[in-house]
Design an enzyme around this catalytic site. Structure first.
Site, PDB file in Angstrom:
ATOM      1  N   SER A 197       0.685   3.647   6.586  1.00  0.00           N
ATOM      2  CA  SER A 197      -0.171   4.634   7.281  1.00  0.00           C
ATOM      3  C   SER A 197       0.620   5.611   8.161  1.00  0.00           C
ATOM      4  O   SER A 197       0.140   6.005   9.213  1.00  0.00           O
ATOM      5  CB  SER A 197      -1.249   3.927   8.104  1.00  0.00           C
ATOM      6  OG  SER A 197      -2.110   3.191   7.259  1.00  0.00           O
ATOM      7  N   GLU A 229       1.904  -3.640  -3.390  1.00  0.00           N
ATOM      8  CA  GLU A 229       0.844  -3.600  -4.409  1.00  0.00           C
ATOM      9  C   GLU A 229       1.332  -4.228  -5.711  1.00  0.00           C
ATOM     10  O   GLU A 229       0.574  -4.892  -6.423  1.00  0.00           O
ATOM     11  CB  GLU A 229       0.371  -2.151  -4.612  1.00  0.00           C
ATOM     12  CG  GLU A 229      -0.473  -1.676  -3.431  1.00  0.00           C
ATOM     13  CD  GLU A 229      -0.387  -0.193  -3.134  1.00  0.00           C
ATOM     14  OE1 GLU A 229       0.036   0.594  -4.003  1.00  0.00           O
ATOM     15  OE2 GLU A 229      -0.752   0.195  -1.992  1.00  0.00           O
ATOM     16  N   ASN A 232       5.264   8.361  -1.769  1.00  0.00           N
ATOM     17  CA  ASN A 232       4.819   7.507  -2.871  1.00  0.00           C
ATOM     18  C   ASN A 232       3.409   7.951  -3.253  1.00  0.00           C
ATOM     19  O   ASN A 232       2.449   7.641  -2.557  1.00  0.00           O
ATOM     20  CB  ASN A 232       4.824   6.039  -2.392  1.00  0.00           C
ATOM     21  CG  ASN A 232       4.241   5.086  -3.406  1.00  0.00           C
ATOM     22  OD1 ASN A 232       3.985   5.469  -4.562  1.00  0.00           O
ATOM     23  ND2 ASN A 232       4.033   3.845  -2.991  1.00  0.00           N
ATOM     24  N   HIS A 272       7.102  -3.023  -4.299  1.00  0.00           N
ATOM     25  CA  HIS A 272       6.027  -2.557  -3.410  1.00  0.00           C
ATOM     26  C   HIS A 272       4.975  -3.661  -3.280  1.00  0.00           C
ATOM     27  O   HIS A 272       4.729  -4.402  -4.234  1.00  0.00           O
ATOM     28  CB  HIS A 272       5.401  -1.283  -3.985  1.00  0.00           C
ATOM     29  CG  HIS A 272       4.446  -0.633  -3.038  1.00  0.00           C
ATOM     30  ND1 HIS A 272       3.161  -1.084  -2.874  1.00  0.00           N
ATOM     31  CD2 HIS A 272       4.605   0.394  -2.173  1.00  0.00           C
ATOM     32  CE1 HIS A 272       2.571  -0.347  -1.949  1.00  0.00           C
ATOM     33  NE2 HIS A 272       3.411   0.561  -1.511  1.00  0.00           N
ATOM     34  N   GLU A 298       7.355  -2.527   5.102  1.00  0.00           N
ATOM     35  CA  GLU A 298       5.967  -2.091   5.067  1.00  0.00           C
ATOM     36  C   GLU A 298       5.047  -3.288   5.329  1.00  0.00           C
ATOM     37  O   GLU A 298       4.764  -4.059   4.399  1.00  0.00           O
ATOM     38  CB  GLU A 298       5.626  -1.513   3.691  1.00  0.00           C
ATOM     39  CG  GLU A 298       6.444  -0.312   3.313  1.00  0.00           C
ATOM     40  CD  GLU A 298       5.744   0.521   2.245  1.00  0.00           C
ATOM     41  OE1 GLU A 298       5.426   1.675   2.527  1.00  0.00           O
ATOM     42  OE2 GLU A 298       5.484   0.003   1.149  1.00  0.00           O
ATOM     43  N   GLY A 317      -2.344   1.793   3.818  1.00  0.00           N
ATOM     44  CA  GLY A 317      -3.613   2.387   3.414  1.00  0.00           C
ATOM     45  C   GLY A 317      -4.778   2.030   4.317  1.00  0.00           C
ATOM     46  O   GLY A 317      -5.936   2.285   3.976  1.00  0.00           O
ATOM     47  N   LYS A 340       1.627   7.059  -5.662  1.00  0.00           N
ATOM     48  CA  LYS A 340       0.859   5.968  -6.294  1.00  0.00           C
ATOM     49  C   LYS A 340       0.143   6.499  -7.545  1.00  0.00           C
ATOM     50  O   LYS A 340       0.656   7.410  -8.189  1.00  0.00           O
ATOM     51  CB  LYS A 340      -0.107   5.339  -5.279  1.00  0.00           C
ATOM     52  CG  LYS A 340       0.634   4.889  -4.007  1.00  0.00           C
ATOM     53  CD  LYS A 340      -0.170   3.996  -3.124  1.00  0.00           C
ATOM     54  CE  LYS A 340       0.650   3.600  -1.903  1.00  0.00           C
ATOM     55  NZ  LYS A 340      -0.058   2.721  -0.997  1.00  0.00           N
TER      56      LYS A 340
HETATM   57  P1  PGA Z   1       0.173   4.431   3.111  1.00  0.00           P
HETATM   58  O1  PGA Z   1       1.062   3.754   1.959  1.00  0.00           O
HETATM   59  O2  PGA Z   1       1.055   5.461   3.783  1.00  0.00           O
HETATM   60  O3  PGA Z   1      -0.999   5.049   2.404  1.00  0.00           O
HETATM   61  O4  PGA Z   1      -0.229   3.355   4.049  1.00  0.00           O
HETATM   62  C1  PGA Z   1       2.404   3.428   2.193  1.00  0.00           C
HETATM   63  C2  PGA Z   1       2.960   2.752   0.973  1.00  0.00           C
HETATM   64  O5  PGA Z   1       2.232   1.986   0.318  1.00  0.00           O
HETATM   65  O6  PGA Z   1       4.134   2.939   0.627  1.00  0.00           O
END
Ligand code: PGA
Length: 263
Positions: free
Chosen positions: A222, A106, A14, A104, A176, A182, A16
């Site tokens: 992460s 976010e 992803n 997601h 997640e 992140g 982003k």
């Molecule tokens: P990250 O993001 O690996 O940077 O923690 C995962 C995600 O948001 O799908």
């Protein structure tokens, strides 16, 4: 080495809101160079660039017949119409998109998408013959208060409400934990496995065992090359949804090749 179960792992990057289309082209070229046909026999790989970069990445994948699936990060639930700034599932299908991330954390937190919206988006993706990657996960407060399973269970049940068993069998759920996204903090393989096993048991309860056994459940939060092998060795973890580490094609290729580094 054999993977932990019969389901083919899916490793999804992803990206982003990163990369302009020139950078996206470079990244997909480097990733394709780092993976070979033996790798694709063991793992499915998808990349999820921004809408503006989908066409560029699609062109590279098609020109060189690269078996990396194209994915999107979001979609609108309506098929067309007066929705300024939105993108429909049919537009994505025409670009050979096969996976679409919906819900997601976010999107849930920053763009106020609730389970109902996620459900409508998942249906739109399925209706356009693509596969939704439906994201669920608890916040740190919810985990600390002992409510993580309830939150995730409710997200699964409501985000997938009304889908039939065949649809559920074909989709992907990404677990997640919000506190791991992140932040550099990863759930322990044991904790991640517990939640993924719980999700699968809930799917068994709601849609039956065949759907639950076929459904792929990713872990996300992460994930790095160093942590992927232990996470993916767990019986109910069938892949990874990778944010930050997917921006580095060498690191992401190592995650996709986790089988070579099995514990
Ligand atoms: P990250 O993001 O690996 O940077 O923690 C995962 C995600 O948001 O799908």
């Amino acid at each position: 080495m054999a993977t932990a179960n019969a389901r083919k792992p899916l490793i999804s990057g992803n990206w982003k809101m990163n990369h302009n289309h020139f950078e996206a082209i470079q990244t997909i070229q480097k990733l394709a160079y780092a993976l070979n046909s033996a790798d694709y026999a063991h793992v499915d790989v998808s990349v999820h660039p921004s809408f503006t970069n989908l066409r560029s990445v699609q062109t590279v994948l098609q020109a060189d017949d690269i078996p990396i699936a194209l994915g999107a990060q979001n979609v609108h639930m309506a098929s067309h119409g007066a929705f300024t700034g939105e993108v429909s599932a049919n537009m994505l299908t025409k670009l050979n998109v096969s996976f679409v991330i919906v819900g997601h954390s976010e999107r849930r937190a920053l763009f106020v998408e609730d389970n109902e919206v996620v459900n409508e988006k998942a249906r739109a993706v399925l209706a356009a013959n693509m596969t939704p990657i439906v994201c669920v996960g608890e916040t740190l407060e919810q985990r600390r208060s002992g409510g993580a399973q309830d939150v995730v269970g409710e997200q699964v049940a409501h985000s997938l409400a009304g889908l039939d068993a065949e649809m559920v069998a074909g989709l992907v759920i990404a677990y997640e934990p919000v506190w791991a996204i992140g932040t550099g903090e990863t759930a322990t393989p044991h904790d991640a496995q517990l939640m993924c096993a719980y999700i699968r048991s809930l799917v068994t309860e709601l849609w039956g065992d065949a759907a639950a056994q076929a459904l792929r459940i990713q872990y996300g939060g992460s994930v790095k090359a160093a942590t992927a092998p232990d996470l993916l060795a767990q019986a109910d973890i069938d892949g990874a949804l990778v944010g930050g580490a997917s921006l580095d094609p060498a690191e992401f290729a190592r995650i996709a090749n986790f089988r070579l580094y099995q514990p």
